[in-house]
Design an enzyme around this catalytic site. Sequence first.
Site, PDB file in Angstrom:
ATOM      1  N   HIS A 111       0.828  -1.212   0.000  1.00  0.00           N
ATOM      2  CA  HIS A 111       0.000   0.000   0.000  1.00  0.00           C
ATOM      3  C   HIS A 111       0.857   1.256   0.000  1.00  0.00           C
ATOM      4  O   HIS A 111       0.354   2.339   0.247  1.00  0.00           O
ATOM      5  CB  HIS A 111      -0.955   0.009   1.217  1.00  0.00           C
ATOM      6  CG  HIS A 111      -2.018  -1.036   1.131  1.00  0.00           C
ATOM      7  ND1 HIS A 111      -2.856  -1.319   2.187  1.00  0.00           N
ATOM      8  CD2 HIS A 111      -2.386  -1.873   0.124  1.00  0.00           C
ATOM      9  CE1 HIS A 111      -3.704  -2.283   1.826  1.00  0.00           C
ATOM     10  NE2 HIS A 111      -3.427  -2.648   0.581  1.00  0.00           N
ATOM     11  N   ALA A 222       0.073  -7.506  19.789  1.00  0.00           N
ATOM     12  CA  ALA A 222       1.109  -8.081  18.919  1.00  0.00           C
ATOM     13  C   ALA A 222       2.483  -8.032  19.591  1.00  0.00           C
ATOM     14  O   ALA A 222       3.288  -8.963  19.449  1.00  0.00           O
ATOM     15  CB  ALA A 222       1.147  -7.316  17.596  1.00  0.00           C
TER      16      ALA A 222
END
Length: 228
Positions: A111, A222
């Site tokens: 992206h 995470a």
Amino acid sequence: MENGKTKNIVFLTGAGISAESGLSTFRDSDGLWNNHRVEDVATAEAFVRQPETVRSFYNELKKDVLSARPNPAHLAIAKLQESPLYHVTVITQNVDTLHEQAGSENVLHIHGRIDQVVCLNCGKVSQALGSVTGKTPCPFCRKEGFLKPNIVFFGENLLFLDEAQNALENCDIFVSVGTSGTVYPAAGFVREALLRGAETVEINKEESAYSFLFQKRFYGPAGKIVPA
Ligand code: BV8
């Protein structure tokens, strides 16, 4: 078996892996898209209609992104890349460069990247750590008014898609970290991994739109789960 390594691991990371580095995600309650209409700042059409609005949105976002530092999740992936046992490809939807700052190589920014601009006149990509306006000349062709953030807006084709598909075709383990699984074609990568017979692992703060496609799922931050 590839270059003597036993297993190919493909990571797909999203905004959630950078959350503990202090960067906003997109669709969490305090996400970026809660304060801005996507259509106004992150579509190809918006850039044509109001380039200065889009440029200033990214100039602001860039200040936060460039002051962020990698967290243990980025560092753990970079460490795994040093292992002789695995060939690790990182496909990231993130426009930050925290994977690179953590020492990762072989990072595919599908992206785009917020620290780069692309010139719509000569097509060349250059680094842009400061603010970019309609008056900033392209370092290559010197023309003003043609620099666009090197970010893939909605309605634009992804970057490095061939390299990403190639990594998926040879993938033994597919690990999704910190993504809501809502943006295509990235959200479809896990299906390609499944078709390949890969083991699929999701690491996320909570269930996502595509959790059902993962054989193993680990929920939590995470920064804690990825190192573990
Ligand atoms: C394309 C750039 C071909 C801006 C981005 C209908 C159906 C299917 C597809 C479409 C459709 N209509 C349109 C499409 C195509 C469209 C799309 O998928 N739309 C979606 C919304 C339906 N896709 C495109 O346009 C793509 N191009 O298809 O080209 C084409 C060509 C012409 C015409 C049509 C098609 C382009 C997609 C790229 C768009 N650009 N960003 C910018 O980045 O500023 S997308 C944007 O979303 C970001 O790139 C971001 O990376 C991406 C995905 O978001 P996430 O990373 O997942 O972030 P999110 O906030 O959503 O989730 C964070 C997750 O982390 C959450 O699950 C949260 O629980 C978790 N989390 C939070 N904290 C933690 C955590 N996890 C762990 N630890 C934590 N601490």
